[in-house]
Design an enzyme around this catalytic site. Structure first.
Site, PDB file in Angstrom:
ATOM      1  N   LEU A 178      31.480  -7.261  71.535  1.00 38.42           N
ATOM      2  CA  LEU A 178      30.945  -8.451  72.664  1.00 38.42           C
ATOM      3  C   LEU A 178      29.768  -7.884  72.959  1.00 38.42           C
ATOM      4  O   LEU A 178      29.721  -6.548  73.333  1.00 38.42           O
ATOM      5  CB  LEU A 178      32.050  -8.578  73.449  1.00 38.42           C
ATOM      6  N   ASP A 179      28.627  -8.510  73.498  1.00 38.32           N
ATOM      7  CA  ASP A 179      27.472  -8.170  74.193  1.00 38.32           C
ATOM      8  C   ASP A 179      27.955  -7.422  75.602  1.00 38.32           C
ATOM      9  O   ASP A 179      28.896  -7.935  75.932  1.00 38.32           O
ATOM     10  CB  ASP A 179      26.549  -9.387  74.329  1.00 38.32           C
ATOM     11  N   ALA A 180      27.086  -6.844  76.142  1.00 43.00           N
ATOM     12  CA  ALA A 180      27.512  -6.055  77.219  1.00 43.00           C
ATOM     13  C   ALA A 180      27.937  -7.282  78.543  1.00 43.00           C
ATOM     14  O   ALA A 180      28.919  -6.918  79.316  1.00 43.00           O
ATOM     15  CB  ALA A 180      26.329  -5.142  77.998  1.00 43.00           C
TER      16      ALA A 180
END
Ligand code: URA
Length: 251
Positions: free
Chosen positions: A111-113
């Site tokens: 998952l993106d930050a």
């Protein structure tokens, strides 16, 4: 003697455990046990046997069901600002710091930050491979708060496929939850895919939350909190990757 007597009364009935993880009906499972086809920790089980499904190695015709010893499966609600990696050169907090350090586990996919929501972490390399490999096509559901209010035509583009720089996206499910909130279900896992899809229809993502991974969801898990998957959830994931193998994209 006392120990033997107490273990005989502890745990769950074997046929109940087998039925719950989808081996068959309770009656079928009883027949499998009676036929000597079921072993617990290597020993042929008898009808009436009780087991602790979290620790016992249960096999039907030599094939293990449920969890193999030593493997752990965590479900984390990743907060924004935490990176999905095992170590970050920039010193940001990582997802592995939010779960037990031993045994060492790895995030399943990324998952993106800035993305929040459900993330699996495990030391089961085989399941990780299947859950992340596109040919198994496991669904992931996201809820995206976007800029503006997408119209029907924009949602249709999300559903039918959008031309991105790395190719057209596979058909997806997209519904409006609120004026500016889209629920999007995809079964690919390209980098920043949901953000890029929403950007492409003119509605950039303001906030992104993953709400489901195949059969796994949990609305009560708070951000930053993890829990172990239950045996039937692990089994459901295994069923999802087994039945989706090589599946054609929906549409
Ligand atoms: N799609 C994105 O754009 N970001 C994520 O973190 C996951 C899916």
């Amino acid at each position: 003697m006392a120990d033997l007597a107490s273990t005989a009364h502890e745990g769950e009935r074997l046929q109940k455990v087998l039925a719950r993880v989808g081996v068959g009906s309770r009656r079928t499972c009883e027949a499998l046990i009676a036929n000597g086809q079921v072993t617990v920790d290597g020993e042929i089980a008898v009808l009436g046997r009780r087991v602790d499904p979290d620790t016992a190695l249960i096999e039907v015709d030599g094939a293990p069901i449920g969890v193999r010893p030593g493997l752990v499966y965590y479900l984390l609600n990743k907060p924004a600002g935490v990176v999905t990696t095992t170590a970050d050169p920039q010193g940001r907090p990582t997802v592995v710091e939010l779960v037990p350090a031993e045994p060492r586990v790895f995030p399943v996919g990324r998952l993106d930050a800035d993305t929040e929501g459900l993330l699996l972490l495990t030391n089961d390399g085989e399941l990780t491979y299947r859950l992340t490999h596109p040919s198994y096509g496991v669904e992931k559901e996201y809820v995206a708060e976007v800029q503006g209010a997408p119209k029907r035509a924009a949602l249709r583009r999300l559903r039918e496929g959008i031309e991105l720089e790395d190719g057209i996206t596979a058909p997806a499910r997209a519904t409006l939850v609120d004026d500016s909130v889209v629920r999007l279900t995809i079964h690919e896992g390209r980098n920043h895919q949901v953000r890029r899809m929403c950007e492409a229809i003119g509605h950039p993502v303001m906030r992104l939350v993953r709400t489901r991974i195949g059969p796994i969801f949990d609305r009560s898990l708070m951000p930053g909190v993890w829990r172990p998957l239950a045996v039937d959830e692990i089994r459901a994931l295994e069923v999802a990757v087994a039945s989706n193998q090589g599946a054609a994209p929906e549409g």
